[in-house]
Design an enzyme around this catalytic site. Structure first.
Site, short mmCIF file in Angstrom:
data_model
loop_
_atom_site.label_atom_id
_atom_site.label_comp_id
_atom_site.label_asym_id
_atom_site.label_seq_id
_atom_site.Cartn_x
_atom_site.Cartn_y
_atom_site.Cartn_z
CG HIS A 72 8.00 -5.67 -2.99
ND1 HIS A 72 7.30 -5.43 -1.83
CD2 HIS A 72 9.23 -6.09 -2.60
CE1 HIS A 72 8.08 -5.68 -0.79
NE2 HIS A 72 9.24 -6.08 -1.24
CE1 TYR A 201 -2.07 -1.23 1.38
CE2 TYR A 201 -0.59 -2.82 0.35
CZ TYR A 201 -0.93 -1.51 0.64
OH TYR A 201 -0.12 -0.48 0.22
N PRO A 293 -2.09 7.14 3.56
CG PRO A 293 -1.04 6.34 5.48
CD PRO A 293 -2.05 7.34 5.02
CE LYS A 297 -0.60 5.12 -5.86
NZ LYS A 297 0.38 4.62 -6.75
CE1 TYR A 385 -0.34 -0.50 -3.07
CE2 TYR A 385 1.77 -0.84 -4.18
CZ TYR A 385 1.02 -0.74 -3.02
OH TYR A 385 1.66 -0.89 -1.80
#
Length: 392
Positions: A72, A201, A293, A297, A385
């Site tokens: 991704h 998200y 979550p 991480k 991220y």
């Protein structure tokens, strides 16, 4: 039994550490309390940072990952019925993330161990770590109906926050920092192709939603729900309707629906245990830290712990120097707290706060607007991220 490194826990952290040690010529033994069937079925995280992928490749455990993993190049943020793409390679100089389920990582590592690896004992329940301050700590464990002893030069606890490794730290020598969030995640696995190419998200007044995937045929989705929610309180149709409402945008987009094959509720918590070493006992992964979550991480922090540990044991084995082992806790905790901060910020920014007011709502939107309007702010999110690099 006698070994150089005794590893408690046969999840991804313990298995990867054993694999790296084996390749470096350091003998070890892995004790896993559950059966092989159980550890290969456990559903866990599936988003891998670039560093985690690199570590699995270095361990010779990435054959299926490279064939089946979904690379991704970013994530999508949704709020106010808008969609905004965060482009990781552009913002980080080429870094990406990969979707590959933790369950599959465990299967790959178990297969390698059983084919040509160090001893891996399933159904071996650790009872205690004795004499961790000595030069020969002992792990007492129950296996095949009788108690046995594993005498070690070093013990590494990869057995989670309720395991015996953390319990072996004297209360006066450790401190645990904990924050419980006032909401949970209702997660489903659905037998349906994902409705997106990259993770979504979504921040919505009714609560957070996340669209992820496990494969081109299996979708993984989450809804923010109140603490104490039971999965059975949410029939499948209600889940799909709520997901569709929270993901809704003013554009042509449809949420694919399909059979729900698994459903669970996960409480949200941050927890850090300091230090990560006592005597010759070291902690790694969930035994030392837990993060919500939202920032993806948990697994990646465990792998970064293991990479630091493997390098330290290799240095001890080849040069006799324990300098890297002596610095293990401080080096890892610096990274752990950064990841904890990032996960906390992401969680607070995207979730509806049960005790929040109109001011909190506007602050969340302002943070999101800042990320989507500022390259600097977006680059900070992307760097965290995709994973901060390990110190050299």
């Amino acid at each position: 039994m006698r070994t150089t490194v005794g590893i408690i826990g046969g999840g991804p952290a313990g298995l990867l550490l054993a694999r790296l040690l084996h390749r470096a010529g350091v003998d070890c033994v892995v004790l896993e309390s559950r059966t092989r069937e159980h550890v290969e079925r456990r559903q866990r995280a599936g988003m891998l940072e670039q560093g985690t992928v690199d570590a699995l490749r270095a361990a010779g455990a990435a054959r299926r990952l490279d064939l089946e993993g979904l690379v991704h190049h970013g994530i999508e943020l949704r709020f106010d019925r808008e969609r905004h793409h965060i482009d990781f390679p552009v913002l980080t100089g080429g870094r990406t993330v990969t979707i590959y389920a933790q369950t599959e990582i465990v299967k790959d590592l178990v297969a390698l161990h059983l084919a040509s690896g160090p001893p891996l004992l399933f159904g071996a329940r650790a009872l205690a770590v004795d004499q961790p301050e000595s030069d020969a700590p002992v792990v007492r464990f129950l296996h095949e109906g009788r108690e046995r002893r594993l005498v070690c030069d070093w013990v590494v606890g990869c057995d989670g926050s309720h395991g015996v490794a953390r319990a072996a730290f004297p209360a006066a020598a450790a401190r645990t920092y904990t924050h419980d969030f006032p909401y949970s995640w209702l997660g489903i696995l659905a037998e349906v192709p994902p409705s997106c190419e990259e993770l979504i998200y979504a921040r919505h007044e009714r609560g957070f939603a996340l669209h992820s995937m496990r494969s081109p045929r299996i979708s993984r989705l989450y809804l923010q729900v109140p603490n104490g929610t039971a999965a059975d309180d949410w029939p499948d149709e209600r889940i799909w309707d709520e997901l569709a409402a929270r993901f809704a945008i003013d554009a042509d987009w449809t949420l694919n629906r399909g059979p729900v094959i698994a459903k669970s509720v996960t409480p949200m918590r941050s927890q850090v245990h300091e230090p990560m070493r006592h005597g010759r006992l070291l902690l790694a992964g969930d035994a030392a830290h837990i993060v919500p979550p939202t920032g993806a991480k948990g697994l990646n922090l465990a792998v970064s712990d293991v990479r630091v540990l493997a390098r330290a044991f290799d240095a001890l084995h080849t040069t006799g120097s324990a300098r890297l082992l002596d610095g293990y806790s401080d080096q890892c905790l610096e990274r752990v707290w950064q990841a904890t901060r990032f996960s906390y910020d992401m969680t607070r920014m995207l979730h509806a706060q049960p005790d929040g007011d109109a001011f909190d709502h506007r602050m969340q939107l302002t943070r999101l607007r800042r990320i989507t309007a500022s390259r600097h702010a977006a680059a900070e999110l992307a760097a965290n991220y995709t994973g901060l690099p390990l110190p050299t």
